[in-house]
Structure formats: structure tokens, C-alpha cells
Design a protein around this motif. Structure first.
Motif, PDB file in Angstrom:
ATOM      1  N   GLU A   1     -33.384 -56.852 136.314  1.00 31.62           N
ATOM      2  CA  GLU A   1     -34.429 -55.826 136.366  1.00 31.62           C
ATOM      3  C   GLU A   1     -35.376 -55.943 135.164  1.00 31.62           C
ATOM      4  N   ASP A   2     -36.650 -55.770 135.433  1.00 36.29           N
ATOM      5  CA  ASP A   2     -37.689 -55.770 134.388  1.00 36.29           C
ATOM      6  C   ASP A   2     -37.777 -57.099 133.638  1.00 36.29           C
ATOM      7  N   CYS A   3     -37.319 -58.196 134.265  1.00 38.98           N
ATOM      8  CA  CYS A   3     -37.544 -59.534 133.683  1.00 38.98           C
ATOM      9  C   CYS A   3     -38.921 -60.002 134.175  1.00 38.98           C
ATOM     10  N   ARG A   4     -39.943 -59.463 133.580  1.00 38.59           N
ATOM     11  CA  ARG A   4     -41.303 -59.638 134.096  1.00 38.59           C
ATOM     12  C   ARG A   4     -41.843 -61.050 133.909  1.00 38.59           C
ATOM     13  N   ARG A   5     -41.201 -61.858 133.073  1.00 42.26           N
ATOM     14  CA  ARG A   5     -41.659 -63.224 132.865  1.00 42.26           C
ATOM     15  C   ARG A   5     -40.883 -64.246 133.696  1.00 42.26           C
ATOM     16  N   LEU A   6     -39.851 -63.790 134.385  1.00 41.51           N
ATOM     17  CA  LEU A   6     -39.020 -64.696 135.174  1.00 41.51           C
ATOM     18  C   LEU A   6     -39.810 -65.216 136.376  1.00 41.51           C
ATOM     19  N   LYS A   7     -39.904 -66.561 136.472  1.00 38.71           N
ATOM     20  CA  LYS A   7     -40.698 -67.169 137.537  1.00 38.71           C
ATOM     21  C   LYS A   7     -39.841 -67.642 138.711  1.00 38.71           C
ATOM     22  N   LYS A   8     -38.665 -68.145 138.417  1.00 43.35           N
ATOM     23  CA  LYS A   8     -37.826 -68.611 139.527  1.00 43.35           C
ATOM     24  C   LYS A   8     -36.352 -68.600 139.137  1.00 43.35           C
ATOM     25  N   LEU A   9     -35.549 -68.469 140.179  1.00 46.91           N
ATOM     26  CA  LEU A   9     -34.108 -68.578 139.993  1.00 46.91           C
ATOM     27  C   LEU A   9     -33.737 -70.053 140.031  1.00 46.91           C
ATOM     28  N   CYS A  10     -32.538 -70.362 139.570  1.00 44.13           N
ATOM     29  CA  CYS A  10     -32.123 -71.758 139.567  1.00 44.13           C
ATOM     30  C   CYS A  10     -31.844 -72.230 140.996  1.00 44.13           C
ATOM     31  N   ALA A  11     -32.009 -73.541 141.177  1.00 49.06           N
ATOM     32  CA  ALA A  11     -31.726 -74.120 142.488  1.00 49.06           C
ATOM     33  C   ALA A  11     -30.227 -74.038 142.767  1.00 49.06           C
ATOM     34  N   ASP A  12     -29.888 -74.149 144.049  1.00 42.07           N
ATOM     35  CA  ASP A  12     -28.473 -74.121 144.469  1.00 42.07           C
ATOM     36  C   ASP A  12     -27.774 -72.835 144.060  1.00 42.07           C
ATOM     37  N   ILE A  13     -28.519 -71.734 144.014  1.00 40.71           N
ATOM     38  CA  ILE A  13     -27.879 -70.460 143.664  1.00 40.71           C
ATOM     39  C   ILE A  13     -26.904 -70.042 144.758  1.00 40.71           C
ATOM     40  N   GLY A  14     -26.990 -70.716 145.902  1.00 42.01           N
ATOM     41  CA  GLY A  14     -26.042 -70.452 146.982  1.00 42.01           C
ATOM     42  C   GLY A  14     -24.610 -70.786 146.610  1.00 42.01           C
ATOM     43  N   ASN A  15     -24.416 -71.550 145.515  1.00 41.49           N
ATOM     44  CA  ASN A  15     -23.059 -71.834 145.040  1.00 41.49           C
ATOM     45  C   ASN A  15     -22.342 -70.572 144.579  1.00 41.49           C
ATOM     46  N   LEU A  16     -23.119 -69.548 144.240  1.00 41.82           N
ATOM     47  CA  LEU A  16     -22.525 -68.296 143.768  1.00 41.82           C
ATOM     48  C   LEU A  16     -22.072 -67.493 144.985  1.00 41.82           C
ATOM     49  N   ILE A  17     -21.014 -67.970 145.623  1.00 35.62           N
ATOM     50  CA  ILE A  17     -20.625 -67.403 146.910  1.00 35.62           C
ATOM     51  C   ILE A  17     -19.981 -66.028 146.777  1.00 35.62           C
ATOM     52  N   LYS A  18     -19.631 -65.619 145.552  1.00 37.11           N
ATOM     53  CA  LYS A  18     -19.055 -64.289 145.359  1.00 37.11           C
ATOM     54  C   LYS A  18     -20.100 -63.262 144.931  1.00 37.11           C
ATOM     55  N   LEU A  19     -21.362 -63.682 144.815  1.00 38.53           N
ATOM     56  CA  LEU A  19     -22.415 -62.773 144.365  1.00 38.53           C
ATOM     57  C   LEU A  19     -22.612 -61.653 145.376  1.00 38.53           C
ATOM     58  N   GLN A  20     -22.401 -60.415 144.931  1.00 40.11           N
ATOM     59  CA  GLN A  20     -22.538 -59.254 145.809  1.00 40.11           C
ATOM     60  C   GLN A  20     -23.727 -58.388 145.447  1.00 40.11           C
ATOM     61  N   CYS A  21     -24.139 -58.440 144.187  1.00 35.85           N
ATOM     62  CA  CYS A  21     -25.240 -57.587 143.746  1.00 35.85           C
ATOM     63  C   CYS A  21     -26.240 -58.422 142.964  1.00 35.85           C
ATOM     64  N   LEU A  22     -27.456 -58.534 143.489  1.00 34.95           N
ATOM     65  CA  LEU A  22     -28.566 -59.167 142.778  1.00 34.95           C
ATOM     66  C   LEU A  22     -29.672 -58.131 142.679  1.00 34.95           C
ATOM     67  N   SER A  23     -29.879 -57.602 141.475  1.00 33.36           N
ATOM     68  CA  SER A  23     -30.873 -56.553 141.267  1.00 33.36           C
ATOM     69  C   SER A  23     -32.046 -57.148 140.503  1.00 33.36           C
ATOM     70  N   ASN A  24     -33.205 -57.201 141.150  1.00 33.11           N
ATOM     71  CA  ASN A  24     -34.362 -57.836 140.523  1.00 33.11           C
ATOM     72  C   ASN A  24     -35.646 -57.027 140.707  1.00 33.11           C
ATOM     73  N   SER A  25     -35.531 -55.725 140.545  1.00 40.31           N
ATOM     74  CA  SER A  25     -36.726 -54.887 140.645  1.00 40.31           C
ATOM     75  C   SER A  25     -37.640 -55.124 139.442  1.00 40.31           C
ATOM     76  N   ASN A  26     -38.925 -55.011 139.668  1.00 39.44           N
ATOM     77  CA  ASN A  26     -39.953 -55.198 138.633  1.00 39.44           C
ATOM     78  C   ASN A  26     -39.914 -56.594 138.020  1.00 39.44           C
ATOM     79  N   VAL A  27     -39.669 -57.583 138.861  1.00 39.20           N
ATOM     80  CA  VAL A  27     -39.742 -58.983 138.433  1.00 39.20           C
ATOM     81  C   VAL A  27     -41.026 -59.543 139.044  1.00 39.20           C
TER      82      VAL A  27
END
Length: 714
Positions: free
Chosen positions: A591-617
Motif C-alpha cells: 500500500e502507498d508504494c507510489r513509485r513501484l512500477k512492476k512486480l517481479c516476474a514469475d510471481i506465480g511461484n508464490l502459490i501460498k500468497l493469499q493477500c496482496l494489498s496494493n492500494s494507491n500504487v
């Protein structure tokens, strides 16, 4: 350390036994030596578990037992870590084999399987693991040998309960020595005398909820003995339930309270209830049940069957209503200051923390501990973890649930229940028991009373530590090797000098800086300290929230146990590629990472990821398709004008996201000729949400018509 034995008994030990039978362990247990040791661990855990009740009881008076419990607690943590390493390695090998398609030849699959098992990485892992297994087995044997020397009794749960059993309460009270309850007493009496109090059952129940020591029993005694109540009710009865909700004994107690000469002298529940029904028939009655902890509705239903014989307007009162104030606080401090006339003595007490008062002279903590004792072991661990929050800190429900989830505190018996839902259930149980209270400034936030905060620190001491601040000149604290959870108030400039004594903490599981409203919003963390933190191999929770950092070290990907990563408010532009190795990551907050341009490739490897909160990005250029698989809560999809192939919108499968609550579909305000209104129309058609959606917002849409599914909603 008073909670060590019981909590490990009911949570850690059972959790470890379950993990020893998990799929990940099975992958390595095919090795004969590993299998032998794992089975040995199970047997030793059962032996240790059988004496934990007795150890829990004796540790308060025998230091040797307290040390033994602490040693076992540290061993339990280390066992959990190595079992997690098994699970993570098994997951890595599984992911390595996934690229093989169904039509891949058997020979090809065999080659991949051999590579997964005999690669240099796997061989090194197996070697290190065998060394750890050998060490842990030796420690297990030492723990069991020490147990035998302590002469701890097996299966002493019932004995423990008898020792802890409290004296039953009575209806007698010296009203002249009770202060400050006039208003509460009047409100309760007015409520009992109301004409509309009766329910459809013929009697009403007034629940009175509150922490141990707040004065529930005293209030009930005052009401019970009031002249208005004496004159209004034909019959009155007082029964103390205590730990055991025994319907037969409670019924006997009520009968004796009504008429001592005609109390039942048998154990036939039917005859007892018939007698009670006759006594109550046609009469106005007031029944006070004090010290009720039972949650079984069936027991309550059986007990109240005879009550319906009473005259309309009678009350059965379960002493369970919320009362404001802590009278024991004034009583204890008054006793402490009795006979002291020097002003400085009073000032010392005024500025000291009640936590520091000697327990034998302070009844506040023991009184609150009563309520803590009756929590389930799972709730105890969740509550104790809250000791990391400073006094007056206001937190949100979801914030704390995600932390509990990351630490493995949520015990799921029903596999169908989502972890977040289970965490919210835990949260509300603690809230209803007054361990949490709603903020008076923001109803979406909660906080703990100062004394409750002290109680949490008492429950977690030895394994959790909260550093109040990192200001220059602060007295340094020597950290114990047993420390697992650490929090501190974030400073404006936090570098190595702030953590001079921050060593011997390789077992740390939680690193949680907490913001202070007093400080500037900008906080800086030295890169060398950040690099040191990223080397803490046992971390499950890592927060860098609010720090002005622009990049993460690649070593962040080595935190194989990490479940929770909070980068909110940082200046990070890209996430390191090594982040994809965090196979256990469940929560990623951006949240509020206003300079973040992209997530890393192959983020699909994080198969246990249940919560990705990226408001105000705002600068995020794209979102990998993989992260949309199990999305829930609020979802915003922007820059939809960039979709040139309608199949891309269809592959998002928005209609299958039944956990979505709010959806925002946004096309930019750019009205250039390159935009194709026909494609936008078809894209919106493909983005049909699930019928469970509560809120839909569409911005900047340039299509020529609304899709059929949207017309049906309007």
C-alpha cells in the motif's frame, strides 16, 4: 513464563505431531534414517505432553521446572522450523517438476525427478538437514532425561484443575465498603423492574460481560440484596457455577437457595427439575448465576426448562454484563500506599507501571489472569502476541489477523474455513471478552486497555519483547536467545547504533516496527541494518512499513519461512527477482508504494500468497495474470485501454472470483484515436463479475453500449 506449559501442550505439541505426518515430511521420511528419527520425535513428544500439566503447576515454585519448560519451548520452536524447511523443500521440488507437461515422456520425468532429488542444492539440503535432525534428537533425549529427574507426574490435568479451583461466591456483601457502583446498581434494578422485560419464553436473561476483577459479582450482590428487589420478587436464588456447568448440581443449589429444608438429596435430574418447577410455578423469581464460563447452549436449555413455570416477568440472570471501570485497580493502589504520607512516594507510584508492582501485593494481574486462564490455548497465543503493540496503539482487525496467520496461530479443524475467516472469529471472541475495545475516535480500529496490555506482556514474557523507542541515549536491552517476536517504535533515523545490543537473535520470527504519530512521517533505515535483518533465517513476519528505502537486498529471497512482508509506504521501484523464492509467503502488502512500477516476474511461484494489498500504487504498469487466481476483497483493474486482445480479459476469469466484494474497472481519460470502442465493449463483456459482488465502479469506459450482464443489474 506462566503460560508456557499449557500453551505448548494444547497448540505447539499438537501442531508438531500433525506436521510430522504431513506430505512434505513424507517426501523425506522415505529415507530410513529420517523416518526412524521422525517416529522417535513423535513418541518423545507424547511423553513430554503427558507431564506438561504438572510442570505448568510446579513452575511457579520450582525454578528447575521453569528452566525445563523454557528449554522445551525453544526445542519446540526449532522443531517447527526444521519441519517448515522440509515442507518448503518439498514445495520447491514439486514446482521444479510442474513444467513437465502431461505428454512428457516417462524418461523425461524420471530425469527431472532425479535432478530434483540429487541436484547439488538438494544434496546440500539433505546433508544440513541430517545434521540438524541429529542435534534435535539429542536435545529431545536430554529433555526427556531431565523430565525424569524432575519427578513430574503424568496426566495431572484433573489435579491441576482442582488446585486452581476458585472459591464459590455467595450473595452476601458489605455495601458500606463498596464505592462507585450506585449508577450501575440503579440501572440494573431499573432494568429488572421493567414491565416489558419478559421474553416469549416467559422469562428473560440479562447477560453481564466483563473481565475478571471488574466487579460483576459485587454488582450482582448489591442488586440481589436491594430492598426493591426483595419486595418485587416472590423467590430469589443465588448459584455459583464456577468451572463446571453441572446441571444437576446447579439445580440442587437453586432448590436449596429457595428452601434449604426441601432441597433434593438425589441425582435424578428429572425429579430435581420437577421439584424446581413446582417451587417456581406462578411465582416471580430472580435467579443469579455467577461465574458462568460454559458456552454449550444445550446445557443452558436443559437447565432453564423449569423456569417457564414462573410468573410472567421473572428473570434468570447470567452474570455476564459489561461494566465500565476497574475497581480492583483503586483497591490495590490504595493498599500499596496505606501509611505513606511522603508526596514523593505517591509520585513514584503514579509514574510507575502496574506491571512492575510485585504480584504478591498486586491483585490486578491475578484478577485479569483469571479471564486469560479461561481462554482456549489458541486464543491465548493470539492474545499474548498482541504484547508487541504499544499502549494506546490503535489497530485494525485485518491487520492483526494477517499477523496471527503468518505466525501459525490459527488452528483450522475444518479445512473448508478460510484462514482469514478463522482469524476474524478469534478476534471477535477476544473482543467479546473485553480483551479488545473499540476506539472512541475510529470505529474501524481497536485498542487494548493499559492493564490488558500489561497482561499481554506478562503472558508473552521471555518470547516477545517490545522496545518502546529507539531514541539516542535509550538504555540498551540484552536480548535473550529465546526471543522470537520483536517490535519497536519506529524512529526517524534507525541505523546500526540503534540496535547495538541486537545480537544473539538468529531465532527471531517477528520484526515489527510500529509507527508513532508523534514522529515525522519520514523514517530512514540504514541499508546495513536492512541487510542484517534480511539474514534472520527464521523470520515469519517482516515489516518495513513507512521507511524511505528504495530497494531490497537480494538476500530477502533466502527467508524461506517468511509468511508476511509489509513494504507499505516505501520508495521501492521494483521488487527483487529473488522474492519469487518465498514459497511460503501468504501476505504481501504494498500500500502507498507510489513509485513501484512492476512486480517481479514469475510471481506465480508464490502459490501460498493469499493477500496482496496494493492500494494507491499509482505507478504500477502491469499486474501479472497469476495474482488474479484467488483474488478477494477489493480489486482495481486500471488502464484497460491497453488490452488489444479480448482473450486477455477473458483469461482473468473475473466471473469466478466469488470472494470479491468491490470491483473498479478503469479506462484512462486518454481519448486518443488509438482507442477502439468496439474492443472496449467486448472487454467489458468479458469482465462480468460474480453475483456475490457488492460494489461495482466503471470509469472512463468508451464502449458503444453496455453489456447484457450490466443491463440486467440496472
Amino acid at each position: 513464563m506462566s503460560m508456557i506449559g499449557e500453551v505448548i501442550l494444547s497448540t505447539s505439541v499438537e501442531m508438531l505431531i500433525r506436521k510430522l505426518s504431513s506430505e512434505g515430511i513424507g517426501l523425506f521420511a522415505r529415507q530410513e534414517k529420517v523416518h526412524r528419527d521422525v517416529m522417535k520425535w513423535k513418541k518423545l513428544l507424547v511423553k513430554i505432553k503427558s507431564v506438561l500439566d504438572d510442570a505448568e503447576e510446579k513452575q511457579t515454585t520450582e525454578d528447575s521446572v521453569k528452566i525445563w519448560l523454557l528449554d522445551f519451548q525453544n526445542l519446540a520452536y526449532d522443531v517447527e522450523d526444521i519441519l517448515d524447511e522440509f515442507e518448503t523443500e518439498a514445495l520447491w521440488r514439486k514446482l521444479l517438476l510442474e513444467p513437465a507437461q502431461p505428454n512428457t515422456s516417462k524418461f523425461r520425468k524420471l530425469i527431472l525427478t532425479c535432478w530434483a532429488s540429487f541436484s547439488p542444492r538438494s544434496i546440500m539440503f539433505d546433508s544440513k538437514t541430517m545434521s540438524k535432525i541429529k542435534e534435535i534428537t539429542a536435545r529431545f533425549q536430554g529433555i526427556v532425561k531431565h523430565k525424569d529427574q524432575l519427578n513430574l507426574e503424568e496426566n495431572s490435568r484433573e489435579k491441576s484443575k482442582k488446585v486452581r479451583k476458585r472459591l464459590t461466591t455467595t450473595s452476601l456483601v458489605n455495601e458500606a465498603k463498596v464505592y462507585g457502583r450506585e449508577k450501575d446498581k440503579k440501572e440494573m434494578i431499573d432494568l429488572l423492574l421493567r414491565d416489558d422485560l419478559t421474553t416469549e419464553d416467559g422469562f428473560s436473561v440479562i447477560p453481564v460481560i466483563g473481565l475478571g476483577g471488574v466487579g460483576k459479582t459485587t454488582l450482582a450482590q448489591l442488586v440481589y440484596n436491594d430492598n426493591q428487589i426483595q419486595n418485587h420478587f416472590d423467590l430469589k436464588a443465588w448459584a455459583c457455577v464456577s468451572e463446571d456447568f453441572d446441571v444437576i448440581n446447579i439445580t440442587k443449589s437453586i432448590l436449596m437457595s429457595i428452601n434449604a429444608k426441601e432441597s433434593g438429596d438425589h441425582n435424578d435430574l428429572n425429579l430435581l427439575q420437577e421439584e424446581l418447577k413446582k417451587k417456581l410455578s406462578g411465582n416471580f423469581f430472580l435467579l443469579i448465576l455467577d461465574d458462568v464460563w460454559n458456552e454449550n447452549y444445550d446445557d443452558w436449555t436443559v437447565l432453564t426448562n423449569p423456569f417457564e413455570a414462573g410468573s410472567q416477568g421473572s428473570s434468570g440472570e447470567k452474570i455476564v454484563i459489561k461494566c465500565n471501570g476497574l475497581p480492583l485497580a483503586a483497591k490495590t493502589l490504595g493498599g500499596l500506599l496505606r501509611g505513606k504520607y511522603d508526596l514523593s512516594d505517591w509520585e513514584d507510584v503514579l509514574h510507575s507501571k502496574i506491571w512492575n508492582l510485585p504480584e504478591e501485593r498486586c491483585n490486578i494481574i491475578p484478577a485479569l489472569r483469571l479471564s486469560y486462564y479461561y481462554l482456549s490455548p489458541h486464543l491465548k497465543r493470539c492474545f499474548a502476541y498482541c504484547s508487541l503493540f504499544p499502549k494506546n496503539y490503535e489497530f485494525q482487525e485485518d491487520e492483526i489477523v494477517l499477523l496471527w496467520m503468518a505466525e501459525g496461530f490459527l488452528h483450522r479443524e475444518n479445512s473448508e474455513k478460510q484462514m482469514e475467516d478463522l482469524g476474524r472469529q478469534y478476534f471477535h471472541k477476544l473482543y467479546l471478552r473485553s480483551f479488545f475495545q473499540q476506539s472512541s475516535y475510529n470505529t474501524s480500529r481497536f485498542m487494548m486497555h493499559d492493564l490488558i496490555n500489561d497482561l499481554a506482556q506478562w503472558a508473552a514474557r521471555g518470547i516477545s519483547f517490545r522496545m518502546e523507542d529507539l531514541l539516542p541515549g535509550t538504555k540498551q536491552h540484552k536480548f535473550s536467545k529465546s526471543l522470537r517476536h520483536f517490535s519497536y517504535t519506529r524512529g526517524q533515523y534507525d541505523g546500526n547504533s540503534s540496535f547495538d545490543s541486537f545480537h544473539n537473535i538468529e531465532n527471531l520470527r517477528t520484526f515489527l516496527p510500529i509507527s508513532s504519530d508523534i514522529l515525522s512521517k519520514k523514517s530512514y533505515l540504514s541499508y546495513s541494518l536492512l541487510h542484517m535483518i534480511s539474514k534472520l533465517q527464521c523470520l515469519r513476519v517482516l515489516s518495513l512499513n513507512g521507511y524511505c528505502i528504495s530497494k531490497l537486498p537480494n538476500s530477502i529471497g533466502d527467508l524461506k519461512h517468511l509468511r508476511y512482508l509489509n513494504l507499505s509506504g516505501t520508495r521501492i521501484r521494483t521488487l527483487p527477482q529473488s522474492l519469487n523464492k518465498l514459497y511460503n509467503l501468504e501476505t504481501l502488502i504494498l500500500e502507498d508504494c507510489r513509485r513501484l512500477k512492476k512486480l517481479c516476474a514469475d510471481i506465480g511461484n508464490l502459490i501460498k500468497l493469499q493477500c496482496l494489498s496494493n492500494s494507491n500504487v499509482d505507478s504500477l504498469e502491469e499486474m501479472p495474470v497469476e495474482v488474479l487466481v484467488a483474488v478477494a476483497g477489493d480489486l482495481k483493474i486500471s488502464r484497460l485501454e491497453n488490452i488489444k486482445d479480448v482473450r486477455d480479459a477473458m483469461e482473468a476469469e473475473i466471473s469466478g472470483k466469488n470472494k470479491l466484494q468491490a470491483l473498479l474497472l478503469e479506462w484512462s481519460s486518454n481519448t486518443s484515436n488509438s482507442r477502439d470502442s468496439e474492443i472496449e465493449t467486448r472487454v467489458l463483456e468479458m469482465l462480468k463479475p460474480h453475483q456475490n459482488l457488492e460494489e461495482l465502479t466503471i470509469k472512463g469506459y468508451g464502449g458503444t453500449k453496455l453489456p447484457i450482464w450490466l443491463q440486467a443489474c440496472s
